[in-house]
Scaffold this active site. Structure first.
Site, PDB file in Angstrom:
ATOM      1  N   ASP A 160       0.860  -1.172   0.000  1.00 43.75           N
ATOM      2  CA  ASP A 160       0.000   0.000   0.000  1.00 43.75           C
ATOM      3  C   ASP A 160       0.903   1.231   0.000  1.00 43.75           C
ATOM      4  O   ASP A 160       1.941   1.239   0.659  1.00 43.75           O
ATOM      5  CB  ASP A 160      -0.893  -0.024   1.247  1.00 43.75           C
ATOM      6  CG  ASP A 160      -1.816   1.170   1.304  1.00 43.75           C
ATOM      7  OD1 ASP A 160      -2.344   1.550   0.249  1.00 43.75           O
ATOM      8  OD2 ASP A 160      -1.996   1.725   2.400  1.00 43.75           O
ATOM      9  N   ASP A 198      -2.085  -0.555   6.158  1.00 43.10           N
ATOM     10  CA  ASP A 198      -2.294   0.050   7.467  1.00 43.10           C
ATOM     11  C   ASP A 198      -3.719   0.531   7.676  1.00 43.10           C
ATOM     12  O   ASP A 198      -4.052   1.032   8.738  1.00 43.10           O
ATOM     13  CB  ASP A 198      -1.322   1.220   7.677  1.00 43.10           C
ATOM     14  CG  ASP A 198      -1.522   2.331   6.651  1.00 43.10           C
ATOM     15  OD1 ASP A 198      -2.308   2.128   5.698  1.00 43.10           O
ATOM     16  OD2 ASP A 198      -0.894   3.400   6.805  1.00 43.10           O
ATOM     17  N   ASP A 225      -7.602  -2.003   3.772  1.00 41.48           N
ATOM     18  CA  ASP A 225      -6.658  -3.076   3.434  1.00 41.48           C
ATOM     19  C   ASP A 225      -7.006  -4.406   4.103  1.00 41.48           C
ATOM     20  O   ASP A 225      -6.380  -5.428   3.805  1.00 41.48           O
ATOM     21  CB  ASP A 225      -5.235  -2.689   3.880  1.00 41.48           C
ATOM     22  CG  ASP A 225      -4.731  -1.438   3.192  1.00 41.48           C
ATOM     23  OD1 ASP A 225      -4.981  -1.301   1.987  1.00 41.48           O
ATOM     24  OD2 ASP A 225      -4.095  -0.604   3.861  1.00 41.48           O
TER      25      ASP A 225
END
Length: 835
Positions: A323, A559, A563
């Site tokens: 990410d 985080d 996700d």
């Protein structure tokens, strides 16, 4: 430049919660809940429990290490030994089993305590107003109607509504978009978002499973089987041996008792020796101990592991999905450049920006980036005549000082049509990953929050997400190790691609996932592109599934709440401690310092564990294999020559003790091939060599002249020494390449065997007046060294020489022509898919 987004609506609480809510006592304004009201809400089920990740209990650790198939089998064998009246020392084979059991429990308890301690340290806390005072409590202690005191940098732990104050909120952990939005009294704050600036008092309206973040995470609340190849391999071995050990043991008992005419007690002794040697007792305990030690080692680098085998999975990963926000970038902004416009002097521009950051009360990321850029510059000495702080609605901020007004903000809102001549230039900046702010000046002094009528553009400020310093080196490390990197983000694909390029990613062609409408297009995109922008949580999940369907081993870092689904589905999931609680709760690994540079350390720890276990597993498997093969051999010729005692001595010196030393040493080599195939390939030459050596020894016993004949006891002694020699040949091969540590291990194990033979082959006389009815005990059922006769020496020398020759031959053939390969054996036994 910030843009307005459609606000995500809060869904009503569940019907049961809503019904009970009418029965709760009202909250006094400005005082928060009282202690009595908190207890009332907890009793009514309005606590924020749920979602906590716990380790195994001590009882679960004890049960999983105690109640295993092999432990049960060993217990049955011990009972048989006692039942037929054999000496208690005949049950010495259970000693290694007890030691393995203790080591497994102790290491898992140590790992549990390490994890629990780190989990406690990293547990999030929140400030609430109770009994008229601000108190800090754990997130799980929040109850319905609590008044949370939230300020810049704090994460919203439960859905709430602002009742006082205003703030700027970043919802990137929910939506993936990092543009902050303004919230004021009456607006909702979603769990999983965090405050960029401002301070508010907010009333909790949802708790537990009704929270927005919990509802998104609900799709991740399923039990996912471990993707550990080692664990699957060990289970395959256990399953296979469960079908082999008992039938072979029973057949050997029947052969010894019915065919050879040996008594029940001695027949049971032969059966117990055979069955106990076929059981790879320490292999499972050793693997648990090795990974438990790995977890404790990683804890020193502030990495929390919630799964014993996840570090192995990361070491095998060939696709790493990252990410952008919080992984490659820090989640903060930085000024890349200040570009003068229209020939304005740079010093004048710097003074304008210093004046703005010194006099404005803003605390948003853009302001902080500019303030940091001019941190060492001389401060402005000008007095403010009028200050207009940044507003999400206006998209600009301004300061009037004597002689000038300086304005900073989004070009479309500050200059409007006056920005048109610079569109192409701004597009170039955007493709480089920059957000562009304009700085303008006017001679008109502000008297209200309205732009001056005449504004002159003097500079562009180029700002971008701040890339973690360790990110380029870490990405380079994975690229060199053959790991394919994918960047997955909810941000603009152009911005994500530019940041990926700055971080050192080789192929940065990006795809806008809003253009992907079918699953087929998504699968095709997963194969063609490395950078994905505007990705929804569901698309992240589908991308991970598509990569796994292509037989990749996938790791995912993240985080945010957005996700969570992908983290849960990935073979190995890594979360940053600075992110959302939901992400940390589903992740197998949590980087407590949010340091991406810890990843190579985790890979190195996984490699150490896999390579060392692969090497030591061959010791256990060679013992299992030769035990099965020898049992089959003695079903047809001769008599079984071993007792459980002397096999225990041989196994301890050649396998049990050295395996724990070898399994914990440093090893950073790349993981190659499949665990079970490699272990079998290393084991087969030794097992076949020992089988052929005993067949050769039986030929010697049968064909040599009567003058060289040995008694049965002498034959047994020769057999034990031949078995020990074969075991030491295998140990020698496993210790290659030799250094001082391996030399010490090998020489030490040979010494232990001879010490055990010297001191435990003599009879120990115990006084008859002791409570225990023991008088003459031969610990390992071995004759003393002094009993070795010249005739025995002939058999020992010839069989050991044959054993060495065969081992060297098969090892050479294995390297040269790959005969006796683990892959072929697994195919023959139909184990390929199971392991």
């Amino acid at each position: 430049m910030k843009r307005r987004r459609k606000e995500i609506p809060l869904e009503p609480a569940s019907e049961e919660i809503a019904l009970k809510a009418t029965e709760l006592s009202p909250v006094a304004e400005g005082q928060g809940l009282t202690t009595t009201q908190v207890e009332e809400r907890l009793a009514a089920g309005y606590g924020n429990s749920g979602g906590e990740v716990t380790t195994k209990t001590y009882g679960q650790i004890f049960r999983t290490n105690t109640f295993t198939l092999f432990n049960l089998l060993v217990l049955v064998l011990v009972i048989l030994v006692v039942a037929v009246g054999q000496k208690p020392m005949e049950a010495a084979f259970a000693g290694p089993c007890v030691i393995n059991w203790l080591i497994g429990i102790i290491q898992e308890i140590r790992a549990k305590r390490t994890i629990d301690k780190l989990s406690l340290i990293s547990a999030p806390r929140v400030t609430v107003l109770r009994d008229g005072e601000e108190k800090e409590i754990a997130v799980h202690e929040i109850v319905m109607d609590d008044l949370m005191v939230l300020s810049g940098g704090k994460q919203v732990c439960s859905d709430c509504v602002i009742i006082e104050g205003g703030c700027e909120v970043n919802e990137s952990l929910i939506t993936g978009e990092s543009d902050p939005i303004i919230k004021s009294q009456g607006d909702q704050l979603l769990s999983g978002s965090f405050l960029v600036s401002g301070r508010v008092l907010a009333r909790v309206v949802h708790v537990g499973a009704d929270n927005y973040a919990s509802k998104i995470s609900a799709g991740a609340k399923y039990i996912k089987s471990s993707n550990s190849e080692i664990l699957r391999a060990l289970r395959t071995v256990i399953k296979l041996m469960s079908w082999v050990v008992v039938p072979l043991g029973v057949l050997l008992f029947l052969k010894e008792f019915l065919w050879n005419g040996i008594g029940v007690a001695d027949s049971v002794s032969s059966m117990v020796a055979s069955m106990s040697s076929m059981i790879p007792q320490g292999l499972m305990a050793l693997s648990s101990a090795v990974f438990a030690v790995g977890i404790m080692r990683l804890s020193r680098h502030k990495t929390l592991s919630r799964d014993l085998y996840c570090i192995e999975t990361l070491a095998r990963v060939d696709v790493l999905c990252l990410d952008k926000t919080g992984t490659i970038t820090e989640g903060s902004m930085q000024v890349n450049d200040v570009v003068p416009v229209g020939g304005v002097d740079r010093q004048h521009i710097d003074q304008a920006l210093i004046t703005l950051v010194d006099l404005l009360p803003d605390t948003n990321p853009t302001y902080n980036a500019i303030k940091e850029f001019y941190r060492l510059a001389p401060r402005s000495e000008k007095a403010p005549l009028y200050v207009a702080p940044f507003s999400s609605d206006r998209k600009w901020s301004a300061v009037s000082v004597e002689g000038a007004t300086y304005v900073m903000g989004a070009g479309e809102f500050v200059l409007k049509e006056g920005l048109d001549p610079y569109r192409e230039q701004l597009e170039v900046y955007a493709q480089m990953g920059n957000r562009v702010l304009v700085v303008a000046r006017s001679g008109q002094i502000l008297t209200e929050h309205a732009l001056p009528s005449e504004l002159e553009l003097i500079a562009f400020v180029l700002i971008s997400d701040k890339i973690r310093k360790e990110a380029p080196d870490t990405l380079r490390y994975f690229a060199e190790e053959g790991v394919d990197i994918r960047i997955i983000s909810g941000d603009n694909p152009v911005t994500v691609a530019a940041i990926a390029k700055q971080a050192g990613l080789a192929n940065c062609e990006a795809v806008d996932m809003t253009t992907i409408s079918t699953d087929e297009e998504l699968v095709d995109a997963s194969r063609r592109y490395k950078v994905f922008g505007r990705v929804t949580p569901e698309q992240k999940l589908k991308l991970v599934k598509a990569l796994k369907a292509d037989r990749h081993t996938v790791a995912m870092t993240g985080d945010g709440v957005n996700d969570v689904l992908a983290l849960k589905e990935a073979d190995c999931s890594i979360a940053m401690a600075g992110g959302s609680d939901a992400a940390m709760n589903v992740a197998q690994l949590v980087l407590l310092d949010s340091n991406f540079a810890s990843m190579p350390r985790i890979v190195a720890e996984g490699r150490r564990s896999i390579n060392n276990l692969q090497r030591t597993a061959s010791l256990y498997l060679v013992k299992t294999m030769y035990s099965v093969l020898l049992t089959l051999l003695f079903l047809f010729i001769g008599r079984y020559p071993f007792s459980s005692n002397n096999i225990t001595l041989v196994g301890s010196a050649t396998i049990g003790i050295p395996s724990f030393f070898l399994a914990l040493e440093s090893n950073k080599e790349r993981v190659k091939g499949h665990f079970l195939q490699n272990a079998i390939s290393k084991s087969l030459p030794g097992a076949v060599t020992i089988l052929l050596s005993f067949a050769f020894l039986q030929v010697l016993f049968f064909f040599l002249p009567e003058a060289y004949a040995l008694s049965e006891t002498q034959q047994d002694m020769v057999s034990v020494l031949l078995l020990a020699a074969g075991g030491f040949f295998v140990l020698f091969h496993v210790c290659i390449p030799f250094d001082w540590k391996h030399t010490l291990i090998f020489v030490g194990m040979v010494a232990i065997f001879f010490i055990g033979w010297m001191f435990c082959s003599i009879n120990i006389h115990i006084a008859s007046d002791l409570v225990l009815p023991l008088k003459d005990i031969n610990l390992f059922n071995m004759d003393p060294i002094s009993s070795i006769t010249p005739n025995m020496g002939i058999y020992i020398g010839a069989s050991i020489a044959f054993c060495l020759l065969m081992y060297l031959l098969f090892s050479w053939l294995m390297r040269k022509y790959n005969i006796l390969s683990g892959k072929r054996m697994m195919k023959a036994l139909r184990l390929e898919d199971k392991a």
